[in-house]
Design a protein around this motif. Structure first.
Motif, PDB file in Angstrom:
ATOM      1  N   TYR A 479      -5.407  -0.194   0.255  1.00 26.99           N
ATOM      2  CA  TYR A 479      -4.890  -0.840   1.455  1.00 26.99           C
ATOM      3  C   TYR A 479      -5.215   0.071   2.641  1.00 26.99           C
ATOM      4  O   TYR A 479      -4.508   1.042   2.894  1.00 26.99           O
ATOM      5  N   GLY A 480      -6.317  -0.231   3.317  1.00 28.12           N
ATOM      6  CA  GLY A 480      -6.766   0.666   4.384  1.00 28.12           C
ATOM      7  C   GLY A 480      -7.170   1.999   3.769  1.00 28.12           C
ATOM      8  O   GLY A 480      -8.063   2.062   2.929  1.00 28.12           O
ATOM      9  N   ASP A 481      -6.505   3.076   4.182  1.00 33.68           N
ATOM     10  CA  ASP A 481      -6.787   4.402   3.613  1.00 33.68           C
ATOM     11  C   ASP A 481      -5.845   4.736   2.455  1.00 33.68           C
ATOM     12  O   ASP A 481      -5.954   5.802   1.852  1.00 33.68           O
ATOM     13  N   PHE A 482      -4.937   3.802   2.168  1.00 34.21           N
ATOM     14  CA  PHE A 482      -3.903   4.090   1.173  1.00 34.21           C
ATOM     15  C   PHE A 482      -4.303   3.547  -0.195  1.00 34.21           C
ATOM     16  O   PHE A 482      -4.732   2.393  -0.327  1.00 34.21           O
ATOM     17  N   ILE A 483      -4.155   4.392  -1.226  1.00 36.76           N
ATOM     18  CA  ILE A 483      -4.499   4.009  -2.602  1.00 36.76           C
ATOM     19  C   ILE A 483      -3.218   4.024  -3.433  1.00 36.76           C
ATOM     20  O   ILE A 483      -2.448   4.986  -3.396  1.00 36.76           O
ATOM     21  N   VAL A 484      -3.028   2.978  -4.213  1.00 36.33           N
ATOM     22  CA  VAL A 484      -1.825   2.895  -5.038  1.00 36.33           C
ATOM     23  C   VAL A 484      -2.152   2.105  -6.299  1.00 36.33           C
ATOM     24  O   VAL A 484      -3.056   1.273  -6.316  1.00 36.33           O
ATOM     25  N   LYS A 485      -1.419   2.378  -7.384  1.00 35.94           N
ATOM     26  CA  LYS A 485      -1.672   1.719  -8.651  1.00 35.94           C
ATOM     27  C   LYS A 485      -1.199   0.267  -8.598  1.00 35.94           C
ATOM     28  O   LYS A 485      -0.047  -0.016  -8.291  1.00 35.94           O
ATOM     29  N   GLY A 486      -2.092  -0.672  -8.921  1.00 28.64           N
ATOM     30  CA  GLY A 486      -1.729  -2.079  -8.986  1.00 28.64           C
ATOM     31  C   GLY A 486      -1.405  -2.681  -7.632  1.00 28.64           C
ATOM     32  O   GLY A 486      -1.466  -2.034  -6.598  1.00 28.64           O
ATOM     33  N   ARG A 487      -1.062  -3.945  -7.640  1.00 32.24           N
ATOM     34  CA  ARG A 487      -0.709  -4.637  -6.403  1.00 32.24           C
ATOM     35  C   ARG A 487       0.681  -4.187  -5.964  1.00 32.24           C
ATOM     36  O   ARG A 487       1.638  -4.247  -6.722  1.00 32.24           O
ATOM     37  N   GLN A 488       0.798  -3.725  -4.729  1.00 31.92           N
ATOM     38  CA  GLN A 488       2.052  -3.159  -4.254  1.00 31.92           C
ATOM     39  C   GLN A 488       2.834  -4.149  -3.397  1.00 31.92           C
ATOM     40  O   GLN A 488       2.261  -5.027  -2.748  1.00 31.92           O
ATOM     41  N   SER A 489       4.145  -3.946  -3.410  1.00 34.37           N
ATOM     42  CA  SER A 489       5.012  -4.752  -2.565  1.00 34.37           C
ATOM     43  C   SER A 489       4.680  -4.493  -1.097  1.00 34.37           C
ATOM     44  O   SER A 489       4.359  -3.370  -0.701  1.00 34.37           O
ATOM     45  N   TYR A 490       4.789  -5.556  -0.311  1.00 26.29           N
ATOM     46  CA  TYR A 490       4.549  -5.383   1.123  1.00 26.29           C
ATOM     47  C   TYR A 490       5.574  -4.436   1.729  1.00 26.29           C
ATOM     48  O   TYR A 490       5.309  -3.759   2.714  1.00 26.29           O
ATOM     49  N   GLY A 491       6.756  -4.358   1.115  1.00 22.23           N
ATOM     50  CA  GLY A 491       7.778  -3.446   1.608  1.00 22.23           C
ATOM     51  C   GLY A 491       7.333  -1.995   1.496  1.00 22.23           C
ATOM     52  O   GLY A 491       7.532  -1.184   2.414  1.00 22.23           O
ATOM     53  N   TYR A 492       6.707  -1.663   0.378  1.00 21.87           N
ATOM     54  CA  TYR A 492       6.221  -0.302   0.157  1.00 21.87           C
ATOM     55  C   TYR A 492       5.160   0.068   1.196  1.00 21.87           C
ATOM     56  O   TYR A 492       5.178   1.164   1.776  1.00 21.87           O
ATOM     57  N   LEU A 493       4.220  -0.860   1.446  1.00 20.62           N
ATOM     58  CA  LEU A 493       3.127  -0.582   2.374  1.00 20.62           C
ATOM     59  C   LEU A 493       3.614  -0.559   3.819  1.00 20.62           C
ATOM     60  O   LEU A 493       3.166   0.253   4.624  1.00 20.62           O
ATOM     61  N   CYS A 494       4.566  -1.441   4.136  1.00 26.27           N
ATOM     62  CA  CYS A 494       5.106  -1.447   5.492  1.00 26.27           C
ATOM     63  C   CYS A 494       5.892  -0.172   5.781  1.00 26.27           C
ATOM     64  O   CYS A 494       5.929   0.313   6.924  1.00 26.27           O
ATOM     65  N   ALA A 495       6.524   0.396   4.729  1.00 29.28           N
ATOM     66  CA  ALA A 495       7.244   1.661   4.903  1.00 29.28           C
ATOM     67  C   ALA A 495       6.291   2.764   5.341  1.00 29.28           C
ATOM     68  O   ALA A 495       6.666   3.671   6.101  1.00 29.28           O
ATOM     69  N   LYS A 496       5.019   2.700   4.877  1.00 32.93           N
ATOM     70  CA  LYS A 496       4.014   3.688   5.300  1.00 32.93           C
ATOM     71  C   LYS A 496       3.715   3.551   6.795  1.00 32.93           C
ATOM     72  O   LYS A 496       3.504   4.547   7.485  1.00 32.93           O
ATOM     73  N   ILE A 497       3.700   2.309   7.265  1.00 35.83           N
ATOM     74  CA  ILE A 497       3.447   2.096   8.697  1.00 35.83           C
ATOM     75  C   ILE A 497       4.628   2.582   9.521  1.00 35.83           C
ATOM     76  O   ILE A 497       4.459   3.203  10.582  1.00 35.83           O
ATOM     77  N   VAL A 498       5.844   2.325   9.036  1.00 32.88           N
ATOM     78  CA  VAL A 498       7.034   2.787   9.742  1.00 32.88           C
ATOM     79  C   VAL A 498       6.998   4.306   9.903  1.00 32.88           C
ATOM     80  O   VAL A 498       7.343   4.849  10.953  1.00 32.88           O
ATOM     81  N   ALA A 499       6.551   4.996   8.855  1.00 29.34           N
ATOM     82  CA  ALA A 499       6.492   6.461   8.897  1.00 29.34           C
ATOM     83  C   ALA A 499       5.567   6.949  10.010  1.00 29.34           C
ATOM     84  O   ALA A 499       5.834   7.975  10.657  1.00 29.34           O
TER      85      ALA A 499
END
Length: 974
Positions: A479-499
């Protein structure tokens, strides 16, 4: 009988001389002695007498001595002119003649050639008398040669030295330029011949060799008219440097039979270099008269480079079925398809491919070794760059993919040596990747850590792009520059943007924050399926964020609190008699400390932070207070638990090991604990250590400061981790050994812990305190380069090499600098504000590109519309065109192939209005437009190359895309 000379036994009645060393038997001893006496008398007839067999007394008369030398010189001159057989040289005794013949020396010229390269003592079977005879003759030969050399050089014509037909153009050039005699070449630059039509590099090398031989006196009047004949008694006087260390088996590829190779090997000829200047007679004795012409026939080939030789071989094979079949197999044809085409079975096709690959083994093995050394891998691109012939490229790649000693790592597009271990190289890299990614990681932010990890593990070919390919291969989502195992919840990815985008937290209800977050998530990750309902969106977000106020949440990364403050609060909670402790009361009690040493500004925020750090210690189910588990329950300070865990292990510990032993520990809590403890520090990526386990005294700290200061004095206040490590290795290696410091990472993090009050740190950079307002890769580079108006990439590379930056650091730094420059040539970059181009020219360029688009794109691969572009003050090239599109033409954009290489331009220009997200999206669009839904690998490559959508290979983007599915060697639209 037993030979007196060599000690071997033989039948005297069958052999008049020893068959091993040619020493006469007893029966012929008298005859031999008579011959020897006769020869010695002839040599010494001017007042030289034979005394005690080996001692020669020379007349005291100086006149007689001079006459003797002159006569000997005359004798040698005569012998030299005739190039006598050694058997006919009167100055040699029979024993000397036999010794020379046993060493493969049959003519005076062969003796001279031998002694020009070696010494007399290297001749086998010498006695004192024989050694003296050979030495005397050789010295006299040199005197004659020197006199001849002077005489020849005074009067020799160029046309006489270069009389061979291949020098005809050179001789004509000399005639036109007034060069008649060899002496006219004084001060002549032979490389100036490069400008003479039809005289190439190889011909110039031959001309120089003849000239050098002439100057060394190796060409005399008798043979000066035909230089090539000088070498007629020996072979392989010159062998290309690339071939010298090759095993003799290489000659099998040139048509020499294996049986002859074995014969040579049994005589000690193991490598190509062993054949240099071999006597024709010696070679003939080993391989036989019938085979000598085959060895003569490859002499010119051995003067060429390995690559040139193999190109010639491939040209011979190019029209044969076996090579065409091999090429088609690499293109994706199946054995069955090839069998049907050629009217044979699948097994017969497999045999033909196998046979062809065996034929090219002698060339491919050394080629691969050449490119492997010393880095231990060869990239597909390196192989593709060898020849400008697509079929040859495919032969090379197919051989490597099927070589049993190589392992192909498709994600990195490299070949490595196959390991003789249980785990393959692929498996080892995968283990590192899984550990590196963990629960998820921003790849761009951690590229330097990734590179260090791969370098210390000797996988230097795994860069960010290769790592991304591997992750996608194994099912990780990007997801952009972010790598994560399997399909991730939008909540998890949005938390990265909040940070990153909401440092003060985000309001969940009744604000514009959620709308902004939706927009940012779409730009960063694409469509994540975020629900339109704000309440549903907010509920999911709270699972990944920390309560920071009424209706407000924030990211873990945005919480700033000293761990000792949390420890004090925890001590109070554990010490109070109440089983329920209210957050408002806690906040009031510790408000002063919290405002000074944290960003916690309300009791709801304190609630969220306590739940984050002590989730297993208390019950947080009530929104107003926490509940202790029972009377007298004390869990202990987290930082102390972490410290005890590491020091009990006695070695650097991985974060997963620490988290196993300290239950309830999250990454953010671990980082806080490490930062708060005076002795704990990061040791390497994901590893932590304690200075209490190291042997460091004040003198060590003083030494580290002195070395860092010394480096900074030489580099304008800058020092890199690798520069410091190299200095410590040179002068204080024992310090590294006793403290288990194995990498620049280890030393860097230790210095950061010990010297942070003296220097500023941002890995891999160390600078003097306050030198830069912010240590960024861009600021460091521009500080050292001096912010030039015209920037040379080579100059930058030289600086990066001097500073011992890793390749990833070098690339990242330049990527940041490049944003402020326009690339105008392969090497040159001009400050954007200094680049001048008028709007009219920009519009003309835009029109040319749009009007010449085919299928809604125009490729920068093989771009050839230069004459249609307007005249501007800069010389047109592909890099300049790309820069103008990027910086000045807003209606167009360039879609990249992921595997970027600054040597090649692989961009595809499309209109910005087209909704294409990446390269795979463009290819899928093109396939639909052309009416294709399913293409074999071979047909896909043909389609891409013919339409300038790739250079020579199918990009990795298509193998890992969710728009195009690769299965069973076919590409299908999703």
């Amino acid at each position: 009988m037993q030979c007196k000379e060599c000690g071997e036994n033989y039948a005297e009645e069958m052999f008049p001389v020893c068959p091993y060393c040619l020493t006469p038997s007893n029966k012929n001893e008298l005859y031999t002695q008579m011959e020897s006496d006769k020869s010695e008398t002839e040599v010494c007839e001017n007042d030289i007498t034979d005394v005690d067999n080996d001692e020669i007394l020379v007349s005291d008369s100086k006149d007689n001595e001079e006459e003797l030398v002159e006569e000997s010189k005359s004798e040698i001159t005569s012998a030299t002119e005739k190039d006598l057989e050694v058997i006919n040289i009167p100055s040699f005794s029979m024993r000397t003649k036999n010794v020379l013949r046993r060493n493969g020396i049959f003519k005076l010229s062969e003796l001279k050639s031998f002694l020009n390269k070696k010494e007399v003592k290297d001749i086998h079977g010498l006695s004192v008398f024989v050694e003296k005879e050979i030495t005397d003759v050789h010295l006299l030969t040199e005197v004659v040669a020197d006199e001849d050399k002077e005489r020849i050089q005074e009067e020799t014509r160029v046309s006489s030295v270069y009389s061979a037909n291949k020098y005809k153009l050179f001789v004509e050039y000399c005639k036109k330029n007034g060069i008649t005699y060899m002496s006219d070449f004084a001060g002549f630059d032979f490389m100036s011949l490069m400008h003479v039509q039809r005289i190439g590099t190889g011909k110039i090398e031959d001309i120089i060799k003849v000239f050098d031989s002439y100057c060394a006196g190796e060409l005399v009047e008798e043979n000066i008219s035909d230089y090539e004949n000088v070498q007629s008694t020996t072979l392989y006087g010159y062998i290309n440097e690339q071939l010298l260390d090759l095993n003799l088996d290489f000659l099998v590829g040139l048509g020499i039979k294996s049986k002859q190779i074995k014969e040579l090997s049994s005589r000690g000829f193991m490598r190509i270099s062993d054949l240099q200047n071999i006597s024709v007679n010696t070679l003939q004795q080993i391989v036989g008269i019938r085979n000598i012409e085959k060895f003569r026939g490859i002499e010119d080939l051995l003067k060429k480079s390995l690559i040139e030789i193999f190109e010639g071989i491939l040209c011979e094979y190019e029209k044969e079925d076996d090579l065409i079949i091999d090429v088609k197999k690499e293109e994706g044809f199946t054995l069955q398809e090839l069998g049907d085409e050629y009217g044979v079975t699948r097994e017969r096709i497999r045999q033909k491919i196998s046979k062809f690959n065996l034929k090219i083994d002698p060339f491919m093995n050394p080629i691969v070794e050449f490119f492997m050394n010393p880095k231990n891998y060869v990239s597909t691109q390196e192989l593709l760059d060898i020849y400008d012939n697509d079929n040859f490229d495919k032969v090379l790649i197919h051989w490597c993919k099927n070589c049993k000693s190589l392992e192909y790592l498709s994600f990195a597009d490299v070949f490595v040596w196959k390991l003789d271990e249980e785990k393959s190289t692929y498996d080892k890299i995968l283990d590192l990747a899984i550990d590196f990614i963990g629960d998820g990681i921003n790849l761009y932010d951690n590229l330097e850590e990734l590179e260090t990890l791969m370098q210390t593990s000797n996988f230097t070919y795994v860069d960010g792009g290769a790592f991304l390919n591997l992750a996608q291969e194994k099912g990780y989502r990007v997801y952009g520059d972010f790598i994560v195992k399997g399909r991730q919840s939008y909540g998890y990815l949005c938390a990265k943007i909040v940070a990153n985008k909401f440092p003060d937290g985000i309001k969940l209800y009744g604000s514009a924050d959620l709308k902004i977050l939706r927009k940012l998530a779409l730009e960063e990750y694409g469509d994540l399926g975020i629900p339109d309902n704000d309440r549903a969106f907010s509920t999911r977000l709270t699972d990944y964020l920390v309560l920071s106020g009424r209706g407000t949440v924030t990211a873990e990364a945005n919480i700033h609190i000293a761990i000792n403050v949390l420890d004090d609060i925890k001590d109070y909670i554990d010490g109070t008699q109440e089983g329920e402790v209210y957050y408002a009361e806690l906040y009031t009690r510790f408000e002063g400390m919290l405002r000074m040493m944290s960003n916690i500004d309300n009791y709801n925020f304190l609630h969220g932070v306590l739940k984050l750090y002590f989730s297993n210690d208390y019950d947080f189910s009530n929104r107003d207070y926490l509940k202790k588990h029972g009377d007298g329950y004390v869990s202990g300070k987290l930082s102390i638990k972490v410290k005890n865990c590491i020091e009990a292990a006695g070695v650097p510990l991985h974060r997963n090991e620490i988290k196993k032993k300290v239950l309830g520990l999250t990454d953010i809590v671990l980082f806080s604990a490490i930062a708060s403890e005076q002795e704990l520090f990061q040791w390497d990526y994901n590893y932590y250590y304690s200075t209490a386990l190291m042997q460091i005294d004040e003198s060590d700290i003083e030494y580290l400061m002195q070395q860092t200061d010394t480096i900074m004095d030489k580099n304008e206040g800058y020092c890199s981790d690798n520069m410091l490590l190299d200095e410590v290795k040179r002068f204080r290696r024992n310090f590294l050994i006793k403290n288990r410091i194995e990498s620049s990472n280890n030393l860097y993090y230790l210095c950061q812990k010990l010297l942070s009050d003296r220097y500023d740190f941002r890995r891999p950079h160390i600078t003097r305190k306050g030198l830069m307002e912010e240590i960024s890769v861009r600021n460091v580079a521009l500080h050292l380069l001096g912010s030039p108006i015209l920037l040379s990439f080579k100059t930058y590379q030289d600086m990066a090499e001097h500073l011992k930056w890793s390749p990833v650091t070098t690339g990242m730094v330049f990527g940041e600098i490049e944003k402020e420059y326009i690339r105008i040539t392969d090497d040159s970059y001009l400050k954007t504000e200094e680049f001048k181009i008028d709007n009219t020219s920009v519009k003309e360029i835009e029109n040319v590109l749009i009007n010449n688009m085919s299928n809604d794109y125009i490729s920068l691969i093989n771009f050839d519309l230069w004459e249609m572009l307007p005249d501007i003050k800069y010389e047109w090239n592909i890099y300049l065109l790309r820069s103008i599109i990027d910086k000045f033409i807003s209606e167009l954009r360039i879609i990249e192939i992921r595997a970027k290489d600054r040597r090649y331009e692989r961009g595809i220009v499309v209109k910005r209005e087209m909704e294409l997200s990446d390269y795979a999206d463009l290819v899928a669009y093109f396939m639909r437009k052309m009416g294709y839904s399913d293409l074999s690998e071979n047909n896909m490559l043909t389609l891409l190359v013919m339409n300038n959508l790739t250079y020579k290979m199918i990009p990795k983007d298509l193998f890992l895309s969710d728009k195009i599915i690769y299965q069973n060697e076919h590409f299908m639209l999703a």
